[in-house]
Design an enzyme around this catalytic site. Structure first.
Site, PDB file in Angstrom:
ATOM      1  N   LEU A 112      -6.573   1.234  -2.619  1.00  0.00           N
ATOM      2  CA  LEU A 112      -5.833   0.715  -3.757  1.00  0.00           C
ATOM      3  C   LEU A 112      -5.556  -0.742  -3.412  1.00  0.00           C
ATOM      4  CD1 LEU A 112      -3.109   3.327  -4.826  1.00  0.00           C
ATOM      5  CD2 LEU A 112      -4.926   2.388  -6.250  1.00  0.00           C
ATOM      6  N   ASP A 113      -5.755  -1.643  -4.367  1.00  0.00           N
ATOM      7  CA  ASP A 113      -5.612  -3.050  -4.013  1.00  0.00           C
ATOM      8  C   ASP A 113      -4.152  -3.438  -3.781  1.00  0.00           C
ATOM      9  OD1 ASP A 113      -4.394  -4.101  -6.420  1.00  0.00           O
ATOM     10  OD2 ASP A 113      -6.339  -3.993  -7.406  1.00  0.00           O
ATOM     11  N   PHE A 114      -3.957  -4.637  -3.286  1.00  0.00           N
ATOM     12  CA  PHE A 114      -2.667  -5.124  -2.790  1.00  0.00           C
ATOM     13  C   PHE A 114      -1.541  -4.970  -3.812  1.00  0.00           C
ATOM     14  CE2 PHE A 114       0.126  -8.808  -1.469  1.00  0.00           C
ATOM     15  CZ  PHE A 114       0.512  -8.282  -0.243  1.00  0.00           C
ATOM     16  N   SER A 116      -1.582  -2.958  -6.512  1.00  0.00           N
ATOM     17  CA  SER A 116      -1.600  -1.671  -7.198  1.00  0.00           C
ATOM     18  C   SER A 116      -0.761  -0.668  -6.421  1.00  0.00           C
ATOM     19  CB  SER A 116      -3.034  -1.158  -7.340  1.00  0.00           C
ATOM     20  OG  SER A 116      -3.797  -2.025  -8.144  1.00  0.00           O
TER      21      SER A 116
END
Length: 251
Positions: A112-114, A116
């Site tokens: 999961l990106d930074f 999110s």
């Protein structure tokens, strides 16, 4: 000696806290592992914990007989990196777990990106991780996406029928998307993705110059985040793990 008395070499090494299963595979491939004085040539060799002696880098290691694979459901917070270590010193998902869990060498399944948040699975089970991250076994992932403004009917149709990302020239698979709430100038959408394109949702909305205010993963396959609070974690129940392995065609 029956099959129940033996385990795979890579699992034996992982249970001793030396490396993850994938790391154990690499150790074997580099010729760093011996069984009873003989060089091991495959991470899949069956080892008898009671009678076999396993050496890694010339040192005898001990198997933890009580060790079982861990399956953790974490509610990842924003501004947290989905990795074990970060060169920039940012908070990682492992910082959200207690030391006794981190010590077992759990690793995140996918990313999961930074910015999110939401559902993230972590495990010590290399086979399950490999299946969940392989295109053949991609399980549907459900996200709640809150944006400023709203999508037009045409923009919704483009997403639903498979859109083309201009930035890197990628053609996406069709996405299920529907509006679920509107509050003031914001709209929350529910999206179902089966594809594994990096930062896919942010790039999709970016194509239509829409600003994402919140991006949260709420379900993967049949496993739901539910009411787990941000930064909190729990182990998967036996029922959840059974459903997950069934969907991944694992025994």
């Amino acid at each position: 000696m029956t099959d129940k008395q033996t385990i795979r070499l890579n699992k034996y090494i992982a249970s001793a806290g030396i490396a993850s299963r994938r790391g154990a595979d690499e150790l074997v491939q580099k010729g760093k592992v011996k069984i009873n004085g003989e060089l091991a040539d495959s991470p899949g060799i069956q080892v008898d914990p009671e009678n076999d002696q396993v050496e890694v880098n010339g040192k005898l290691i001990q198997h933890d007989k009580e060790s079982k694979d861990l399956y953790i459901l974490l509610h990842k917070t924003i501004e947290t990196v989905t990795t074990a270590k970060d060169p920039q010193g940012r908070k990682t998902v492992l910082n959200l777990l207690p030391p006794e869990i981190v010590k077992r060498r759990v690793f995140p399944v996918g990313r999961l990106d930074f910015y999110s948040e939401g559902m993230l699975l972590l495990t010590t089970d290399g086979e399950l991780c490999n299946r969940m991250t392989h295109p053949k076994w991609h399980l549907p992932k459900i996200y709640h996406v809150t944006i400023r403004g709203k999508l037009s009917e045409k923009e919704l149709s483009v997403m639903q029928n498979g859109m083309y990302l201009e930035d890197k020239g990628e053609l996406l698979a069709p996405v299920k998307i529907k509006a679920i709430t509107e509050v003031g100038e914001t709209t929350k959408y529910e999206m179902e993705l089966r594809q594994g394109i990096n930062r896919q949702i942010r790039r999709m909305f970016g194509e239509f110059e829409k600003t994402i205010l919140r991006l949260k993963r709420v379900r993967q396959g049949r496993i739901e985040l539910g009411n787990l609070k941000p930064g909190k974690w729990r182990e998967l129940s036996g029922k959840e793990l059974g459903l997950l392995k069934k969907d991944l065609k694992m025994k």
